[in-house]
Design a protein around this motif. Structure first.
Motif, mmCIF file in Angstrom:
data_model
loop_
_atom_site.group_PDB
_atom_site.id
_atom_site.type_symbol
_atom_site.label_atom_id
_atom_site.label_comp_id
_atom_site.label_asym_id
_atom_site.label_seq_id
_atom_site.Cartn_x
_atom_site.Cartn_y
_atom_site.Cartn_z
ATOM 1 N N UNK A 100 0.818 -1.208 0.000
ATOM 2 C CA UNK A 100 0.000 0.000 0.000
ATOM 3 C C UNK A 100 0.847 1.252 0.000
ATOM 4 N N UNK A 101 1.993 1.204 0.675
ATOM 5 C CA UNK A 101 2.928 2.337 0.661
ATOM 6 C C UNK A 101 3.408 2.626 -0.755
ATOM 7 N N UNK A 102 3.762 1.561 -1.474
ATOM 8 C CA UNK A 102 4.245 1.732 -2.849
ATOM 9 C C UNK A 102 3.151 2.301 -3.746
ATOM 10 N N UNK A 103 1.938 1.777 -3.629
ATOM 11 C CA UNK A 103 0.836 2.249 -4.471
ATOM 12 C C UNK A 103 0.508 3.703 -4.158
ATOM 13 N N UNK A 157 3.260 5.999 -5.507
ATOM 14 C CA UNK A 157 3.188 6.173 -6.957
ATOM 15 C C UNK A 157 2.071 7.140 -7.326
ATOM 16 N N UNK A 158 0.926 6.993 -6.668
ATOM 17 C CA UNK A 158 -0.223 7.855 -6.998
ATOM 18 C C UNK A 158 0.029 9.300 -6.584
ATOM 19 N N UNK A 159 0.504 9.496 -5.365
ATOM 20 C CA UNK A 159 0.776 10.857 -4.908
ATOM 21 C C UNK A 159 1.937 11.457 -5.697
ATOM 22 N N UNK A 173 9.599 7.348 -5.754
ATOM 23 C CA UNK A 173 9.997 8.670 -6.254
ATOM 24 C C UNK A 173 11.028 8.550 -7.372
ATOM 25 N N UNK A 174 11.846 7.498 -7.327
ATOM 26 C CA UNK A 174 12.826 7.285 -8.388
ATOM 27 C C UNK A 174 12.183 7.083 -9.742
#
Length: 428
Positions: A100-103, A106-108, A147-148
């Motif tokens: 969920x952190x990754x998703x 990516x969205x933000x 962010x990368x």
């Protein structure tokens, strides 16, 4: 003589920026002017600089309105439902929390600003990580990875610098970068799955009350119809970008105009929104216009040509055909030890001019130069990474050691995708 002055100018520019003797903005303007004057081009400087500024003007306009648009949508609460949904789904499962952190990252990260991504995501998830006892380093690593990838969006700094330095169309470059970014995002989800699985084995699943995960995001700042409008407008904007209907600068201008009118109909509120993000906008766009002077002078005086001709004699004939591959790998260490300005405006044009003698196009070189961006975020020259470590109370060196392997992995996945799709040619 011109070749010597060109190398000296680039070395001087890089030294002044890296040593913080001058800000990138000031160095981009004054250093090329000083060296061009020494080379006897003082009478021609005006037209050269103006040509460079005109060349980069569309990029500066696009960045101005893209930053304003996504910052406005964040304030308007566009991402709040996504945050609530992720918090509701992950509950106390470390694996789900990390994915969920990754998703969410990516969205933000659609705004292309690492600082905004870190602030919003840590505000949403940090209490959950602490409540479950999960490693905050895992949170930091996953956010750096997201962010990368998202830092390569057209309205983010590196992309605009690469496009500006190579004089390539932003939309066409983005369409070729998109499959690489999707592959990079896939690597991010894989890394999140691995790290989350490790945390689940260490901690197990923690039972949490519903109120513990939802308390911070129960209110929306917009009425329902405005939220639906914002979502539709953003989807339409992204779709039109991908379809290349019109220039990105115009799309963002229209989208921002519609968005600010609907969400902030009062004139005073509109001024307040623009003023709130004026510092962020100016910090980026001023660099673009200053870079126009740098690029204009380097092109107009023949410095780029002089340096590239000298490099042709140094690079073996066999290696010249692999300049895009070489650039892709050099972009990792170069963007780590250099600022983006120093690399994209000081080094990339030289590599590209040399590559052109071997039939390698500017767009291919721009793509190759962006592949190293995930590693760049670990550089001590990147301010947003200090912000992330500060928010999570992590040691900067420990964060680098824990994240460097995963960041290099993102670069390698994007490079392999570029080779497989023919975006970067192994044999040119």
């Amino acid at each position: 003589m011109l070749t010597l002055l060109s190398y000296t100018m680039i070395a001087c520019f890089m030294y002044l920026v890296m040593s913080k003797r001058l800000s990138p903005l000031v160095a981009l303007i004054l250093v090329p002017v000083a060296f061009a004057s020494l080379s006897g081009f003082a009478p021609q400087l005006g037209p050269m600089m103006f040509d460079g500024v005109k060349m980069l003007a569309p990029t500066g306009i696009m960045l101005t309105f893209a930053i304003l648009y996504f910052c406005m949508m964040t304030d308007a609460g566009l991402f709040n439902p996504l945050i609530k949904l992720i918090l509701k789904c992950v509950k106390g499962d470390p694996l789900k929390i990390v994915i969920g952190t990754a998703i969410l990252g990516i969205c933000v990260g659609l705004d292309g600003d690492g600082a905004t991504t870190y602030i919003i995501t840590t505000a949403a998830l940090l209490p959950l990580y602490r409540r479950t006892g999960m490693s905050l380093q895992v949170l930091a690593t996953v956010l750096l990875l997201t962010n990368g990838v998202m830092n390569i969006l057209p309205w983010a700094g590196p992309f605009s610098r690469a496009a500006s330095a190579m004089h390539v169309d932003i939309t066409e470059l983005f369409l070729e970068m998109l499959p690489l970014m999707i592959a990079g995002a896939g690597w991010v989800i894989f890394a999140a799955f691995y790290l989350g699985s490790r945390e689940r084995r260490r901690l197990g699943v923690v039972q949490l009350d519903h109120d513990e995960t939802m308390s911070h995001f129960t209110e929306f700042r917009l009425t329902d119809w405005r939220f639906l409008f914002n979502a539709a407008l953003t989807l339409a904007l992204i779709s039109l970008m991908m379809l290349n209907v019109m220039p990105l600068a115009i799309l963002f201008m229209l989208a921002f105009g519609l968005g600010v009118l609907v969400n902030f109909p009062d004139v005073k509120a509109q001024k307040a929104v623009i003023g709130k993000y004026a510092d962020n906008v100016m910090a980026v766009t001023l660099l673009i216009f200053a870079a126009g002077i740098f690029v204009g002078i380097m092109s107009g005086t023949g410095m780029i040509k002089a340096i590239s001709e000298s490099l042709i004699h140094v690079i073996p004939e066999s290696a010249g055909h692999f300049m895009s591959v070489i650039t892709a790998f050099l972009s990792m260490p170069f963007t780590y030890v250099l600022t983006n300005d120093a690399f994209y405006f000081g080094i990339l044009p030289i590599l590209a001019e040399t590559a052109s003698h071997y039939g390698i196009g500017a767009r291919e070189m721009a793509i190759a130069s962006l592949i190293g961006q995930p590693v760049h975020l670990l550089s001590p020259l990147v301010a947003s990474t200090y912000l992330l470590c500060g928010l999570l109370d992590l040691d900067y060196g420990d964060n680098q050691r824990a994240s460097i392997g995963w960041c290099v992995g993102t670069c390698l996945v994007m490079f392999a995708t570029a080779i497989a799709l023919g975006t970067i040619g192994v044999f040119n």
